[in-house]
Design a protein around this motif. Sequence first.
Motif, PDB file in Angstrom:
ATOM      1  N   TYR A  17       0.884  -1.102   0.060  1.00 37.90           N
ATOM      2  CA  TYR A  17       0.044  -0.050  -0.124  1.00 37.90           C
ATOM      3  C   TYR A  17       1.081   1.159  -0.134  1.00 37.90           C
ATOM      4  O   TYR A  17       1.880   1.175   0.649  1.00 37.90           O
ATOM      5  N   LYS A  19       0.781   5.131   1.044  1.00 34.77           N
ATOM      6  CA  LYS A  19       0.090   6.151   1.670  1.00 34.77           C
ATOM      7  C   LYS A  19       0.971   7.344   2.191  1.00 34.77           C
ATOM      8  O   LYS A  19       2.023   6.934   2.850  1.00 34.77           O
ATOM      9  N   ILE A  24       3.790   0.650   2.361  1.00 32.06           N
ATOM     10  CA  ILE A  24       3.554  -0.291   3.721  1.00 32.06           C
ATOM     11  C   ILE A  24       3.635  -1.761   2.784  1.00 32.06           C
ATOM     12  O   ILE A  24       2.624  -2.146   2.004  1.00 32.06           O
ATOM     13  N   SER A  46      -4.261  -9.109  14.100  1.00 35.53           N
ATOM     14  CA  SER A  46      -4.567  -7.961  13.245  1.00 35.53           C
ATOM     15  C   SER A  46      -3.623  -7.384  12.589  1.00 35.53           C
ATOM     16  O   SER A  46      -2.505  -7.077  13.078  1.00 35.53           O
ATOM     17  N   GLY A  47      -4.008  -6.938  11.199  1.00 36.22           N
ATOM     18  CA  GLY A  47      -2.783  -6.078  10.592  1.00 36.22           C
ATOM     19  C   GLY A  47      -1.808  -6.996   9.739  1.00 36.22           C
ATOM     20  O   GLY A  47      -0.881  -6.498   9.185  1.00 36.22           O
ATOM     21  N   CYS A  48      -1.926  -8.296   9.837  1.00 38.39           N
ATOM     22  CA  CYS A  48      -1.099  -9.240   9.179  1.00 38.39           C
ATOM     23  C   CYS A  48      -1.092  -9.486   7.822  1.00 38.39           C
ATOM     24  O   CYS A  48      -0.098 -10.095   6.996  1.00 38.39           O
ATOM     25  N   GLY A  49      -2.345  -8.883   7.326  1.00 34.77           N
ATOM     26  CA  GLY A  49      -2.340  -9.219   5.732  1.00 34.77           C
ATOM     27  C   GLY A  49      -3.536 -10.169   5.469  1.00 34.77           C
ATOM     28  O   GLY A  49      -3.422 -10.299   4.006  1.00 34.77           O
ATOM     29  N   LYS A  50      -4.538 -10.626   6.378  1.00 37.73           N
ATOM     30  CA  LYS A  50      -5.328 -11.590   6.039  1.00 37.73           C
ATOM     31  C   LYS A  50      -6.366 -10.983   4.700  1.00 37.73           C
ATOM     32  O   LYS A  50      -6.608 -11.609   3.747  1.00 37.73           O
ATOM     33  N   SER A  51      -6.659  -9.962   5.179  1.00 33.79           N
ATOM     34  CA  SER A  51      -7.995  -9.246   4.335  1.00 33.79           C
ATOM     35  C   SER A  51      -7.292  -8.848   3.072  1.00 33.79           C
ATOM     36  O   SER A  51      -7.875  -8.857   1.790  1.00 33.79           O
ATOM     37  N   THR A  52      -6.053  -8.380   2.980  1.00 33.04           N
ATOM     38  CA  THR A  52      -5.431  -7.928   1.855  1.00 33.04           C
ATOM     39  C   THR A  52      -5.093  -9.177   0.881  1.00 33.04           C
ATOM     40  O   THR A  52      -5.294  -9.012  -0.281  1.00 33.04           O
ATOM     41  N   PRO A  62      -7.890  -1.340  -3.073  1.00 36.10           N
ATOM     42  CA  PRO A  62      -8.000  -0.147  -3.583  1.00 36.10           C
ATOM     43  C   PRO A  62      -7.226   0.346  -4.455  1.00 36.10           C
ATOM     44  O   PRO A  62      -5.884   0.433  -4.366  1.00 36.10           O
ATOM     45  N   GLU A  65      -4.378   3.047  -3.706  1.00 35.92           N
ATOM     46  CA  GLU A  65      -3.213   2.648  -2.785  1.00 35.92           C
ATOM     47  C   GLU A  65      -2.751   1.454  -2.832  1.00 35.92           C
ATOM     48  O   GLU A  65      -1.489   1.146  -2.339  1.00 35.92           O
ATOM     49  N   GLN A 106     -15.518  -8.782   5.592  1.00 30.51           N
ATOM     50  CA  GLN A 106     -15.410  -8.813   7.261  1.00 30.51           C
ATOM     51  C   GLN A 106     -16.585  -8.379   8.009  1.00 30.51           C
ATOM     52  O   GLN A 106     -16.887  -8.752   8.845  1.00 30.51           O
ATOM     53  N   LEU A 297       4.745  -2.255   9.736  1.00 32.75           N
ATOM     54  CA  LEU A 297       5.278  -2.687   8.505  1.00 32.75           C
ATOM     55  C   LEU A 297       6.184  -1.969   7.828  1.00 32.75           C
ATOM     56  O   LEU A 297       6.915  -2.247   6.959  1.00 32.75           O
TER      57      LEU A 297
HETATM   58  N1  LIG Z   1      -6.094   0.895   2.144  1.00 29.27           N
HETATM   59  C1  LIG Z   1      -5.061   0.739   2.843  1.00 29.27           C
HETATM   60  N2  LIG Z   1      -4.080   1.755   2.856  1.00 29.27           N
HETATM   61  C2  LIG Z   1      -3.041   1.821   3.540  1.00 29.27           C
HETATM   62  N3  LIG Z   1      -2.633   0.597   4.241  1.00 29.27           N
HETATM   63  C3  LIG Z   1      -3.463  -0.516   4.200  1.00 29.27           C
HETATM   64  C4  LIG Z   1      -4.679  -0.313   3.733  1.00 29.27           C
HETATM   65  N4  LIG Z   1      -5.480  -1.376   3.943  1.00 29.27           N
HETATM   66  C5  LIG Z   1      -4.662  -2.050   4.754  1.00 29.27           C
HETATM   67  N5  LIG Z   1      -3.717  -1.446   5.087  1.00 29.27           N
HETATM   68  C6  LIG Z   1      -2.533  -1.993   6.106  1.00 29.27           C
HETATM   69  O1  LIG Z   1      -1.895  -3.268   5.437  1.00 29.27           O
HETATM   70  C7  LIG Z   1      -1.906  -4.186   6.669  1.00 29.27           C
HETATM   71  C8  LIG Z   1      -2.548  -5.304   6.493  1.00 29.27           C
HETATM   72  O2  LIG Z   1      -4.121  -4.991   6.663  1.00 29.27           O
HETATM   73  P1  LIG Z   1      -4.946  -6.099   6.531  1.00 29.27           P
HETATM   74  O3  LIG Z   1      -6.400  -5.629   6.598  1.00 29.27           O
HETATM   75  O4  LIG Z   1      -4.924  -7.023   5.259  1.00 29.27           O
HETATM   76  O5  LIG Z   1      -4.948  -6.973   8.046  1.00 29.27           O
HETATM   77  P2  LIG Z   1      -5.781  -8.006   8.438  1.00 29.27           P
HETATM   78  O6  LIG Z   1      -4.878  -9.175   8.914  1.00 29.27           O
HETATM   79  O7  LIG Z   1      -6.982  -8.511   7.797  1.00 29.27           O
HETATM   80  O8  LIG Z   1      -6.085  -7.432   9.771  1.00 29.27           O
HETATM   81  P3  LIG Z   1      -7.462  -7.519  10.769  1.00 29.27           P
HETATM   82  O9  LIG Z   1      -7.727  -9.038  11.428  1.00 29.27           O
HETATM   83  O10 LIG Z   1      -7.746  -6.342  11.626  1.00 29.27           O
HETATM   84  O11 LIG Z   1      -8.643  -7.607   9.865  1.00 29.27           O
HETATM   85  C9  LIG Z   1      -2.066  -3.139   8.059  1.00 29.27           C
HETATM   86  O12 LIG Z   1      -0.805  -2.727   8.306  1.00 29.27           O
HETATM   87  C10 LIG Z   1      -3.129  -2.396   7.375  1.00 29.27           C
HETATM   88  O13 LIG Z   1      -2.996  -1.085   8.193  1.00 29.27           O
END
Ligand SMILES: Nc1ncnc2c1ncn2[C@@H]1O[C@H](COP(=O)(O)OP(=O)(O)OP(=O)(O)O)[C@@H](O)[C@H]1O
Length: 342
Positions: A17, A19, A24, A46-52, A62, A65, A106, A297
């Motif tokens: 990403y 920003k 990131i 949280s934040g480890c990249g699962k949703s990404t 997005p 970004e 989610q 990150l």
């Molecule tokens: N649109 C974005 N712009 C910038 N950074 C982002 C964006 N979306 C996610 N991130 C960053 O990418 C990293 C991974 O985010 P992600 O949402 O994939 O984590 P996650 O494992 O799904 O977390 P959670 O358990 O909270 O859902 C995080 O550091 C988050 O802040």
Amino acid sequence: MEKTNIILEIKNLSVEYRKSNKIIPALRDISLTLDKKETLGIVGESGCGKSTLAHAVLKLLPETEGKITSGEILFREKDSSRIDILKLADDDLRKIRGNRISMIFQDPFNSLNPVFRVGEQITEAIRIHNNAGNKSKGNDIELRNRVIKLLELVQLPNPELIMDYYPHQLSGGMQQRIMIAMALSCNPDILIADEPTTALDVTIQKDILDLLKELQKKLGLSIILISHDLGIIAQFCSRVIIFYAGTVMEKAPTDELFHNPGNPYTKGLLDSLPGKSGTAAGEHKRLKVIPGQVPDLTDLPDGCKFNPRCSFKIDKCSGKEPGFIALNKNHVSRCYLANELK
Ligand SMILES: Nc1ncnc2c1ncn2[C@@H]1O[C@H](COP(=O)(O)OP(=O)(O)OP(=O)(O)O)[C@@H](O)[C@H]1O
Ligand SMILES: [Mg+2]
């Protein structure tokens, strides 16, 4: 043609990403496979990249970004040919999204549109996907019947009544069932469920997971289940992939992971589960938590990304980042001490 059970293969996927002039690295060099009719769990804090990862599979990052900087996402067609989702033109991508690979997001509350009745929203999902897939659109009565069938499939009572409700007239669990109905509206092969139960009460969580399990059997779905809760993954998945700070730390069959974890981070997650580390479920002993914080990150530590929190750490852990070490044929861990953690 090569014979295999793999329906989806992700190879060396990296996502960044961008920003405010910062880069990131949300995913680094992720490789994994999903078998037909299997449920694969993805776990991490949280934040480890699962949703990404989930969004990348459907190219839903997005636009401004998010950037996929390397990798392939290979989907196996029914004729066994493989297509790289990342190379598809928008029209072809729309035929895959929803029709072949579907996603439960989610947050069900924000994913449903508050101003439309839920029946209309499911109908719209069917219309969009049928148009993209050039399937016959069906007339209004056929569409209505399909919506009713879908509501029955997700075990909602009185479908003919419920289809006329607005989302706010339904409980959280019922809204999640509507989301599942929408995701299944075009008979996908793969369902990606991103924390499908996190926003729900514990008892309703179990109902939704049981429903997913039943639907998987009935429809022969391949599922990627994403959760921060290793306990949920254990009940539901045959294989688990542990994520940490945008990278894979361990991959193993679920039983193997529980009985012979090959990574200190996995051990930490296991120790923080009720019923582990001498804490029987229901007993009120304090659960262990992994000390320290998930790293920023944009400022990752050298070497193993978990090393600052790791109680097994040795000197070389902060030198070169470890690659995967095999514990057996189906079990790998990114840890120098993978075979010595007993
Ligand atoms: N649109 C974005 N712009 C910038 N950074 C982002 C964006 N979306 C996610 N991130 C960053 O990418 C990293 C991974 O985010 P992600 O949402 O994939 O984590 P996650 O494992 O799904 O977390 P959670 O358990 O909270 O859902 C995080 O550091 C988050 O802040
Ligand atoms: Mg997420």
